[in-house]
Design an enzyme around this catalytic site. Structure first.
Site, short mmCIF file in Angstrom:
data_model
loop_
_atom_site.label_atom_id
_atom_site.label_comp_id
_atom_site.label_asym_id
_atom_site.label_seq_id
_atom_site.Cartn_x
_atom_site.Cartn_y
_atom_site.Cartn_z
N ASN A 79 -9.93 3.73 6.12
CA ASN A 79 -9.49 2.47 5.52
C ASN A 79 -8.57 1.81 6.53
O ASN A 79 -7.45 2.28 6.74
CB ASN A 79 -8.76 2.77 4.20
CG ASN A 79 -8.12 1.52 3.60
OD1 ASN A 79 -8.39 0.40 4.05
ND2 ASN A 79 -7.27 1.70 2.61
N TRP A 80 -9.06 0.77 7.15
CA TRP A 80 -8.27 0.12 8.19
C TRP A 80 -7.15 -0.75 7.62
O TRP A 80 -6.32 -1.25 8.36
CB TRP A 80 -9.18 -0.75 9.07
CG TRP A 80 -9.96 0.03 10.08
CD1 TRP A 80 -9.88 1.38 10.32
CD2 TRP A 80 -10.90 -0.49 11.03
NE1 TRP A 80 -10.72 1.72 11.34
CE2 TRP A 80 -11.37 0.59 11.80
CE3 TRP A 80 -11.41 -1.76 11.28
CZ2 TRP A 80 -12.31 0.44 12.82
CZ3 TRP A 80 -12.35 -1.92 12.29
CH2 TRP A 80 -12.79 -0.83 13.05
N LYS A 81 -7.17 -0.99 6.32
CA LYS A 81 -6.15 -1.86 5.69
C LYS A 81 -6.12 -3.21 6.44
O LYS A 81 -7.17 -3.70 6.83
CB LYS A 81 -4.80 -1.14 5.66
CG LYS A 81 -4.93 0.26 5.05
CD LYS A 81 -3.65 0.95 4.77
CE LYS A 81 -3.94 2.30 4.11
NZ LYS A 81 -2.75 2.99 3.69
N HIS A 141 -7.27 0.37 -4.65
CA HIS A 141 -6.35 1.05 -3.75
C HIS A 141 -4.92 0.82 -4.23
O HIS A 141 -4.59 -0.24 -4.74
CB HIS A 141 -6.53 0.52 -2.32
CG HIS A 141 -5.79 1.36 -1.32
ND1 HIS A 141 -4.45 1.19 -1.09
CD2 HIS A 141 -6.19 2.39 -0.54
CE1 HIS A 141 -4.05 2.09 -0.19
NE2 HIS A 141 -5.10 2.83 0.16
N GLU A 150 -2.31 0.09 -2.74
CA GLU A 150 -1.63 -1.10 -2.19
C GLU A 150 -2.07 -2.37 -2.92
O GLU A 150 -1.29 -3.31 -3.07
CB GLU A 150 -1.90 -1.20 -0.67
CG GLU A 150 -1.10 -0.13 0.07
CD GLU A 150 -1.76 0.41 1.32
OE1 GLU A 150 -2.67 -0.23 1.87
OE2 GLU A 150 -1.35 1.51 1.76
N GLU A 181 -5.49 9.53 -4.16
CA GLU A 181 -4.50 9.25 -3.13
C GLU A 181 -3.11 9.22 -3.77
O GLU A 181 -2.71 8.19 -4.34
CB GLU A 181 -4.77 7.88 -2.49
CG GLU A 181 -6.09 7.80 -1.77
CD GLU A 181 -6.08 6.71 -0.70
OE1 GLU A 181 -6.32 7.05 0.46
OE2 GLU A 181 -5.81 5.54 -1.02
N GLY A 198 0.77 6.86 4.14
CA GLY A 198 1.53 6.26 5.23
C GLY A 198 2.91 6.86 5.44
O GLY A 198 3.74 6.30 6.14
N SER A 217 -1.95 10.46 4.41
CA SER A 217 -1.46 11.15 5.61
C SER A 217 -2.42 12.22 6.13
O SER A 217 -1.99 13.25 6.64
CB SER A 217 -0.07 11.74 5.38
OG SER A 217 0.86 10.70 5.15
N GLY A 245 -6.16 6.44 6.43
CA GLY A 245 -5.62 5.17 6.91
C GLY A 245 -5.30 5.24 8.39
O GLY A 245 -6.17 5.05 9.25
N GLY A 246 -4.06 5.57 8.71
CA GLY A 246 -3.56 5.56 10.09
C GLY A 246 -4.46 6.27 11.09
O GLY A 246 -4.73 5.74 12.18
P1 13P Z 1 -2.68 7.02 5.54
O1 13P Z 1 -3.78 7.93 5.98
O2 13P Z 1 -2.20 6.10 6.62
O3 13P Z 1 -1.59 7.78 4.85
O4 13P Z 1 -3.30 6.04 4.42
C1 13P Z 1 -4.02 6.60 3.39
C2 13P Z 1 -4.70 5.52 2.64
O5 13P Z 1 -4.09 4.74 1.95
C3 13P Z 1 -6.16 5.41 2.79
O6 13P Z 1 -6.68 4.54 1.85
#
Ligand code: 13P
Length: 255
Positions: free
Chosen positions: A12-14, A98, A100, A172, A178, A218, A239-240
């Site tokens: 997920n590149w956000k 999600h 966020e 999640e 994050g 994470s 994500g990251g």
């Molecule tokens: P991180 O892997 O950066 O913690 O993000 C997880 C996430 O929200 C994937 O949707």
């Protein structure tokens, strides 16, 4: 019993990587095919076209998906993107709910249900995100929060039929997103087991087993293997560590 679905590595590149960066990422990415695994990237709306084109040029074994979709097909919803628009550019994967989106854009279990229903009806494959806040975990409410997030979807006849087919889940925990604080295998396994038990109660064991439950929060190349070894964890939503081709590939190599 049907066979377990292949393990899914989903990035997920956000709000990262515009069209140019998406193209550069995919030009660099080498992803050997695997029989028992699938890869997917949920990229920003503006980068979808470029990501699809780059994926096709290289015939990468990778699906491209959107991070959000509105429940109406068109209308006065400034700034939103509809299912027909995504279909028109060849997208059939979408992430819904999600944390966020829930935290910063006011999405609720009710709007998440509307979006899920509408996306499924329009033929999309949906990865629906659930997970508790730290305060909820500390108050011993993890299971009740997960139940509330899923109950409407499980009670909805149209959604219900798609579990294990075009509807899958990502657990999640919000406190792990994050933060660098990954859930322990025990915490993740226990939450996944609980979610699976909700699915089994409502859908029966075959559909429950056919439904992927990904872990997100994470995930890195240093903890992914241990998480994947847990029964009931069917992949990762990352994500990251999905933002660089090297680390995405490192995760893929662990499957
Ligand atoms: P991180 O892997 O950066 O913690 O993000 C997880 C996430 O929200 C994937 O949707």
């Amino acid at each position: 019993m049907s066979a377990k679905p292949p393990i899914l590595l989903a990035g997920n590149w956000k709000m990262n990587h515009g069209p140019k960066a998406a193209r550069e990422f995919l030009q660099k990415l080498e992803l050997p095919k695997k029989d028992r695994a699938q890869a997917r990237l949920y990229v920003p709306a503006l980068s979808l076209t470029s990501a699809i084109a780059s994926t096709q040029e290289k015939t990468l074994p990778l699906q491209i998906g959107a991070q959000n979709v509105h429940y109406e097909k068109s209308g006065a919803f400034t700034g939103e993107i509809s299912g027909p628009m995504l279909s028109e550019i060849g997208i059939n994967q979408v992430l819904i709910g999600h944390s966020e989106r829930r935290q910063f854009f006011g999405e609720t279990n009710e709007s998440v249900l509307l979006k899920t229903k509408s996306a499924l009806e329009q033929g999309f494959e949906v990865l629906l995100c659930i997970g508790e806040l730290l305060s909820e975990r500390e108050a011993g409410k993890t299971e009740s929060v997960l139940t509330e997030q899923l109950v409407h979807v499980l009670e909805n006849q149209e959604c219900k039929t798609h579990f294990g087919g075009r509807l899958h889940l990502a657990y999640e925990p919000v406190w792990a997103i994050g933060t660098g604080v990954v859930a322990t295998p025990e915490q993740a396994q226990s939450a996944h087991g609980f979610v699976r038990s909700l699915l089994t109660k409502s859908l029966g064991s075959e559909k429950a087993e056919d439904t992927r439950i990904l872990y997100g929060g994470s995930v890195t190349p240093s903890n992914f293997k241990e998480l994947l070894a847990c029964p009931g964890i069917d992949g990762g939503l990352v994500g990251g560590a999905s933002l660089r081709p090297e680390s995405f590939r490192a995760l893929w190599d662990l499957i």
